[in-house]
Design an enzyme around this catalytic site. Structure first.
Site, PDB file in Angstrom:
ATOM      1  N   GLY A 163       0.805  -1.213   0.000  1.00  0.00           N
ATOM      2  CA  GLY A 163       0.000   0.000   0.000  1.00  0.00           C
ATOM      3  C   GLY A 163       0.839   1.264   0.000  1.00  0.00           C
ATOM      4  O   GLY A 163       2.025   1.260  -0.338  1.00  0.00           O
ATOM      5  N   CYS A 164       0.216   2.353   0.450  1.00  0.00           N
ATOM      6  CA  CYS A 164       0.764   3.689   0.233  1.00  0.00           C
ATOM      7  C   CYS A 164       2.011   4.037   1.051  1.00  0.00           C
ATOM      8  O   CYS A 164       2.684   5.006   0.740  1.00  0.00           O
ATOM      9  CB  CYS A 164      -0.319   4.732   0.504  1.00  0.00           C
ATOM     10  SG  CYS A 164      -1.646   4.701  -0.723  1.00  0.00           S
ATOM     11  N   PHE A 165       2.316   3.281   2.102  1.00  0.00           N
ATOM     12  CA  PHE A 165       3.521   3.617   2.878  1.00  0.00           C
ATOM     13  C   PHE A 165       4.790   3.050   2.249  1.00  0.00           C
ATOM     14  O   PHE A 165       5.902   3.394   2.640  1.00  0.00           O
ATOM     15  CB  PHE A 165       3.399   3.130   4.333  1.00  0.00           C
ATOM     16  CG  PHE A 165       3.306   1.633   4.510  1.00  0.00           C
ATOM     17  CD1 PHE A 165       4.439   0.833   4.434  1.00  0.00           C
ATOM     18  CD2 PHE A 165       2.079   1.026   4.765  1.00  0.00           C
ATOM     19  CE1 PHE A 165       4.352  -0.545   4.599  1.00  0.00           C
ATOM     20  CE2 PHE A 165       1.982  -0.350   4.936  1.00  0.00           C
ATOM     21  CZ  PHE A 165       3.126  -1.138   4.847  1.00  0.00           C
TER      22      PHE A 165
END
EC number: 2.3.1.74
Length: 389
Positions: A163-165
């Protein structure tokens, strides 16, 4: 006899991990945010949902995004009606797209990074590949190795479903590899394609609609290594310190679940609040050893999960508006490209710093921070040291 300590010393690099090149790529299909609600509700046969379309229009208007790039064209979506329905079984169709497109887009970015680096690709020792778009065996790392013609004994690391991290995660891993393996040159690739998350609108699942308003496709690639070869390799940023933490009381804040209908996206309303509440602690941990407490004195690369996150972080830390300029510019032009976003921002910052005649790659400043935010809620922190231009 050689001791283990001597062997370990010989295996380690002397200097910090350094970003030596950056390349980016996007699909050719550019989508204008202003007209996207019309396209989206038409292609998903949802034009009768007038109130929902008005809500979506407001989401797009508030997103601070002007354009995005998407692999999914009108033609592809018409050929795959199950992808356009809300929660229709469609995983096979989505997988068929992403297992090809994710490594292909990654290759496009990697070729640019390798060209800027200026060294033969045979000198690449490690490959880190990251995507939240689909899963396959052998993975996208294997496919990219074949597409680029890398040596078969390049050491590969495949990161799926982060995901986004994960733009921060790949830097953390690349740092450890480069500093603990003398002479290592790590190719890092993040490639994200929204074909896994695209779906029609739902009155009862508005957080899915948020994702449809924000996400775009893109791939970014870096070459990372310690002890750059003088006259040949040109440092861009040095990575000095990294951390990862799970924000307290944040379970379920951001979730994604792979289902027959593709990757579903779930979001709590207070994600911006959770991020802004925890950012001060992360900054103190990162910058106290450097005696830095004025966060306007450093350069900023923050994952632009959405404008509300950036607004609340700015407010919480009393940041000047220009601190997030590179971040907001990338959000505006490309949307939220998940793990690839912060790497695009690194590229934007070093290019703009040079164009503006500033003294360093970090907007003329010496120290900076890179943040990744994503499922968990997980926060990645990377302390960067800029390089003189």
């Amino acid at each position: 006899m050689v001791s283990v300590a001597e062997i370990r010393k010989a295996q380690r690099a002397e200097g910090p991990a350094t970003i030596l090149a950056i390349g980016t790529a996007n699909p050719p299909n550019r989508v204008e945010q202003a007209t996207y609600p019309d396209f989206y509700f038409k292609i998903t046969n949802s034009e009768h949902k007038v109130e929902l379309k008005e809500k979506f229009q407001r989401m797009c208007d508030k997103s601070m995004i002007k354009s995005r790039y998407m692999y999914l064209t009108e033609e592809i979506l018409k050929e795959n009606p199950s992808v356009c329905e809300y929660m229709a079984p469609s995983l096979d169709a989505r997988q068929d797209m992403v297992v090809v497109e994710v490594p292909r887009l990654g290759k496009e970015a990697a070729v640019k990074a390798i060209k800027e680096w200026g060294q033969p690709k045979s000198k690449i020792t490690h490959l880190i590949f990251c995507t939240t778009s689909g899963v396959d065996m052998p993975g996208a790392d294997y496919q990219l190795t074949k597409l680029l013609g890398l040596r078969p004994y390049v050491k590969r690391y495949m990161m799926y479903q982060q995901g986004c991290f994960a733009g921060g995660t790949v830097l953390r891993l690349a740092k450890d590899l480069a500093e603990n393996n003398k002479g290592a040159r790590v190719l890092v690739v993040c490639s994200e394609v929204t074909a896994v998350t695209f779906r029609g609108p739902s009155d009862t699942h508005l957080d899915s609609l948020v994702g449809q308003a924000l996400f775009g496709d893109g791939a970014a690639a870096l070459i990372v290594g310690s002890d750059p070869v003088p006259e040949i390799e040109k440092p861009i940023f040095e990575m000095v310190w990294t951390a990862q933490t799970i924000a307290p009381d944040s379970e379920g804040a951001i979730d994604g679940h792979l289902r027959e209908a593709g990757l579903t996206f779930h979001l709590l309303k207070d994600v911006p609040g959770i991020v802004s509440k925890n950012i001060d602690k992360a900054l103190v941990e990162a910058f106290q050893p450097l005696n830095i407490s004025d966060y306007n004195s450093i350069f900023w690369i923050a994952h632009p999960g959405g404008p509300a996150i950036l607004d609340q972080v700015e407010q919480k830390l009393s940041l000047k508006p220009e601190k997030m300029k590179a971040t907001r510019d990338v959000l505006s032009e490309y949307g939220n490209m998940s793990s690839a976003c912060v790497l695009f921002i690194l590229d934007e910052m070093r290019k703009k710093s040079a164009q503006d005649g500033l003294k360093t790659t970090g907007e003329g400043l010496e120290w900076g921070v890179l943040f990744g935010f994503g499922p968990g809620l997980t926060i990645e922190t990377v302390v960067l040291h800029s390089v003189a231009i």
